[in-house]
Design a protein around this motif. Structure first.
Motif, PDB file in Angstrom:
ATOM      1  N   UNK A  85       0.827  -1.207   0.000  1.00 34.58           N
ATOM      2  CA  UNK A  85       0.000   0.000   0.000  1.00 34.58           C
ATOM      3  C   UNK A  85       0.860   1.255   0.000  1.00 34.58           C
ATOM      4  N   UNK A  86       1.932   1.208   0.803  1.00 32.87           N
ATOM      5  CA  UNK A  86       2.849   2.351   0.836  1.00 32.87           C
ATOM      6  C   UNK A  86       3.536   2.528  -0.524  1.00 32.87           C
ATOM      7  N   UNK A  87       3.887   1.398  -1.175  1.00 32.39           N
ATOM      8  CA  UNK A  87       4.546   1.465  -2.478  1.00 32.39           C
ATOM      9  C   UNK A  87       3.633   2.106  -3.514  1.00 32.39           C
ATOM     10  N   UNK A  88       2.354   1.710  -3.493  1.00 31.33           N
ATOM     11  CA  UNK A  88       1.391   2.302  -4.430  1.00 31.33           C
ATOM     12  C   UNK A  88       1.241   3.793  -4.165  1.00 31.33           C
ATOM     13  N   UNK A  89       1.159   4.145  -2.881  1.00 33.38           N
ATOM     14  CA  UNK A  89       1.016   5.551  -2.524  1.00 33.38           C
ATOM     15  C   UNK A  89       2.224   6.365  -2.980  1.00 33.38           C
ATOM     16  N   UNK A  90       3.429   5.816  -2.782  1.00 34.73           N
ATOM     17  CA  UNK A  90       4.641   6.515  -3.213  1.00 34.73           C
ATOM     18  C   UNK A  90       4.698   6.625  -4.731  1.00 34.73           C
ATOM     19  N   UNK A  91       4.265   5.566  -5.435  1.00 33.06           N
ATOM     20  CA  UNK A  91       4.259   5.599  -6.901  1.00 33.06           C
ATOM     21  C   UNK A  91       3.292   6.667  -7.402  1.00 33.06           C
ATOM     22  N   UNK A  92       2.104   6.744  -6.790  1.00 35.06           N
ATOM     23  CA  UNK A  92       1.131   7.767  -7.173  1.00 35.06           C
ATOM     24  C   UNK A  92       1.655   9.163  -6.860  1.00 35.06           C
ATOM     25  N   UNK A  93       2.360   9.282  -5.724  1.00 31.97           N
ATOM     26  CA  UNK A  93       2.937  10.578  -5.375  1.00 31.97           C
ATOM     27  C   UNK A  93       3.987  10.996  -6.396  1.00 31.97           C
ATOM     28  N   UNK A  94       4.792  10.026  -6.854  1.00 27.17           N
ATOM     29  CA  UNK A  94       5.811  10.335  -7.865  1.00 27.17           C
ATOM     30  C   UNK A  94       5.173  10.807  -9.162  1.00 27.17           C
ATOM     31  N   UNK A  95       4.091  10.135  -9.577  1.00 29.44           N
ATOM     32  CA  UNK A  95       3.395  10.544 -10.792  1.00 29.44           C
ATOM     33  C   UNK A  95       2.783  11.937 -10.643  1.00 29.44           C
ATOM     34  N   UNK A  96       2.232  12.214  -9.469  1.00 25.76           N
ATOM     35  CA  UNK A  96       1.620  13.531  -9.240  1.00 25.76           C
ATOM     36  C   UNK A  96       2.673  14.632  -9.235  1.00 25.76           C
ATOM     37  N   UNK A  97       3.828  14.338  -8.620  1.00 26.50           N
ATOM     38  CA  UNK A  97       4.918  15.321  -8.622  1.00 26.50           C
ATOM     39  C   UNK A  97       5.344  15.625 -10.047  1.00 26.50           C
ATOM     40  N   UNK A  98       5.487  14.587 -10.871  1.00 29.44           N
ATOM     41  CA  UNK A  98       5.885  14.788 -12.267  1.00 29.44           C
ATOM     42  C   UNK A  98       4.843  15.599 -13.016  1.00 29.44           C
ATOM     43  N   UNK A  99       3.548  15.286 -12.795  1.00 24.62           N
ATOM     44  CA  UNK A  99       2.481  16.004 -13.490  1.00 24.62           C
ATOM     45  C   UNK A  99       2.452  17.476 -13.094  1.00 24.62           C
ATOM     46  N   UNK A 100       2.613  17.742 -11.795  1.00 20.30           N
ATOM     47  CA  UNK A 100       2.584  19.136 -11.347  1.00 20.30           C
ATOM     48  C   UNK A 100       3.811  19.893 -11.815  1.00 20.30           C
ATOM     49  N   UNK A 101       4.938  19.207 -11.938  1.00 27.41           N
ATOM     50  CA  UNK A 101       6.154  19.857 -12.436  1.00 27.41           C
ATOM     51  C   UNK A 101       6.022  20.197 -13.901  1.00 27.41           C
ATOM     52  N   UNK A 102       5.393  19.304 -14.665  1.00 30.10           N
ATOM     53  CA  UNK A 102       5.269  19.518 -16.102  1.00 30.10           C
ATOM     54  C   UNK A 102       4.172  20.493 -16.448  1.00 30.10           C
ATOM     55  N   UNK A 103       3.091  20.508 -15.686  1.00 30.06           N
ATOM     56  CA  UNK A 103       1.918  21.283 -16.065  1.00 30.06           C
ATOM     57  C   UNK A 103       1.492  22.201 -14.929  1.00 30.06           C
ATOM     58  N   UNK A 104       2.041  23.404 -14.879  1.00 32.63           N
ATOM     59  CA  UNK A 104       1.594  24.376 -13.869  1.00 32.63           C
ATOM     60  C   UNK A 104       0.178  24.840 -14.169  1.00 32.63           C
ATOM     61  N   UNK A 105      -0.470  25.417 -13.193  1.00 31.29           N
ATOM     62  CA  UNK A 105      -1.845  25.891 -13.370  1.00 31.29           C
ATOM     63  C   UNK A 105      -1.839  27.175 -14.183  1.00 31.29           C
ATOM     64  N   UNK A 106      -1.669  27.034 -15.513  1.00 28.16           N
ATOM     65  CA  UNK A 106      -1.495  28.205 -16.363  1.00 28.16           C
ATOM     66  C   UNK A 106      -2.748  29.064 -16.426  1.00 28.16           C
ATOM     67  N   UNK A 107      -3.911  28.478 -16.084  1.00 29.24           N
ATOM     68  CA  UNK A 107      -5.135  29.268 -16.157  1.00 29.24           C
ATOM     69  C   UNK A 107      -5.196  30.311 -15.052  1.00 29.24           C
ATOM     70  N   UNK A 108      -4.287  30.272 -14.102  1.00 33.80           N
ATOM     71  CA  UNK A 108      -4.306  31.239 -13.012  1.00 33.80           C
ATOM     72  C   UNK A 108      -3.234  32.314 -13.158  1.00 33.80           C
ATOM     73  N   UNK A 109      -2.466  32.242 -14.214  1.00 34.48           N
ATOM     74  CA  UNK A 109      -1.350  33.166 -14.360  1.00 34.48           C
ATOM     75  C   UNK A 109      -1.362  33.779 -15.755  1.00 34.48           C
ATOM     76  N   UNK A 110      -1.009  35.058 -15.848  1.00 34.65           N
ATOM     77  CA  UNK A 110      -0.869  35.687 -17.147  1.00 34.65           C
ATOM     78  C   UNK A 110       0.348  35.165 -17.879  1.00 34.65           C
ATOM     79  N   UNK A 111       1.396  34.820 -17.117  1.00 37.55           N
ATOM     80  CA  UNK A 111       2.644  34.366 -17.714  1.00 37.55           C
ATOM     81  C   UNK A 111       3.239  33.256 -16.857  1.00 37.55           C
ATOM     82  N   UNK A 112       3.538  32.116 -17.479  1.00 40.67           N
ATOM     83  CA  UNK A 112       4.144  31.002 -16.774  1.00 40.67           C
ATOM     84  C   UNK A 112       5.402  30.566 -17.509  1.00 40.67           C
ATOM     85  N   UNK A 113       6.471  30.315 -16.762  1.00 37.32           N
ATOM     86  CA  UNK A 113       7.707  29.783 -17.312  1.00 37.32           C
ATOM     87  C   UNK A 113       7.788  28.311 -16.918  1.00 37.32           C
TER      88      UNK A 113
END
Length: 362
Positions: A85-113
């Protein structure tokens, strides 16, 4: 996995160093007294009783009295379920970290780098699919092929789709001209120099990434009308105006559709100057109040602040100042400007020439 690696994994799963030491030793012994277990591992005798109680509370072992305190490992099924269960949770956390790193919430910002080109490309594809006004795109042929489904949707929505292609080899011009663009692009041009990835959509959003050979790799996502206008000028002057046309869906006969007033003036000013009558449909917004407006009328005057003598082919840069049309429609006179107009009555985002007639055409 050796014993040391197992202990490390157990610590990563939430056990303390002493708990991991005692549990691994007990797995090897099967059952043992507290003192025997302390002798078999690195847990001090004074701490072994507390460690055993903690392991029991976690469900790893069970203790029992047999002249002295003894312990044995529990069926590892529950332990394995917890670890998995911990392994699944860590794997999901890794995927979420990657997704958030790749795709910032651009709809809330005029300019995103952003750091990854995939984020820029994905955002551009999303914007293009929703376009119904204009798409300006600078891509490699391979990127164009990948974006074809999105461009087809934009084209079907009525957007004007302008594409600059910049292949890696300069001998690909003939191949570019023979590619299939019908139903995907309104006009396609070929640029021979390395070029950034640029997508400008409906005057409100832009995506930018340096070309692959650039020293710095990053992406810029813009969700702002004014900032997008800066990228629009870069696209028009550096990526579009001076490069060869390899495909044009418009025949040069009315109806002729323009999304930019300056391109309209490049074609229409010589005709008006020679006395031709141009009837055009204007679609845009009132500059006072931003209410939508559209009308059809005769273009009676073309005004621009270029200082050069008028020629048959005004360059885009010569029209960098104010550009304005006067249109008579249904007894009303409208002044019409382009993107960002503030002095005129109307900001036009689409101008369609409905008819052109000479002074002797009756």
């Amino acid at each position: 996995m050796d014993t040391a690696e197992l202990r490390t994994a157990l610590r990563n799963a939430g056990l303390s160093q002493y708990q991991a030491e005692a549990y691994v030793a007990l797995l090897q012994l099967g059952a043992a007294s507290a003192t025997e277990l302390a002798d078999a591992c690195a847990v001090p005798t004074a701490r072994i009783y507390d460690v055993l109680r903690d392991l029991e509370s976690k469900g790893y072992i069970e203790t029992y009295e047999q002249d002295s305190l003894h312990a044995r490992a529990c069926d590892p099924k529950s332990v394995m379920e917890d670890l998995k269960s911990r392994a699944v949770q860590l794997d999901e956390a890794a995927e979420e970290i990657e997704a958030r790193w790749q795709q910032p919430a651009v709809d809330r910002h005029m300019l995103s780098i952003v750091k990854r080109f995939e984020t820029v490309f994905s955002r551009a594809e999303e914007m293009i699919r929703e376009a119904d006004g204009e798409v300006q795109l600078s891509v490699t042929p391979e990127q164009f092929d990948e974006l074809k489904p999105a461009l087809s949707e934009a084209y079907e929505n009525g957007a004007l789709v302008k594409v600059v292609l910049h292949p890696e080899r300069t001998d690909d011009l003939e191949a570019l001209a023979q590619r299939e663009y019908r139903g995907v692009a309104t006009e396609v041009r070929h640029r021979t120099l390395p070029t950034p990835f640029v997508a400008i959509v409906d005057r409100t959003g832009a995506c930018f990434a340096p070309h692959d050979n650039s020293v710095n790799q990053y992406g810029v996502l813009v969700d702002d009308y004014t900032l997008t206008y800066v990228f629009h000028w870069y696209f028009q002057t550096a990526l579009w105006e001076v490069w060869d046309v390899v495909y044009d869906a418009q025949t040069g006969e009315p109806p002729i559709v323009y999304s930019d007033i300056r391109h309209f003036v490049q074609d229409a000013e010589p005709l008006v100057r020679d006395g031709n009558r141009i009837v055009a449909h204007i679609k845009g917004y009132e500059t006072d109040g931003r209410d939508p407006i559209e009308f059809t009328g005769e273009v009676t005057d073309v005004y621009y602040t270029a200082v050069s003598t008028p020629t048959d082919t005004l360059s885009f840069s010569e029209l960098a100042g104010q550009v304005c049309l006067t249109v008579e429609a249904d007894g009303e006179t409208y002044t019409v400007g382009g993107w960002g107009a503030v002095l005129e009555d109307v900001e036009a985002n689409r101008i369609t020439i409905e008819s052109i007639s000479g002074t002797t055409d009756g």
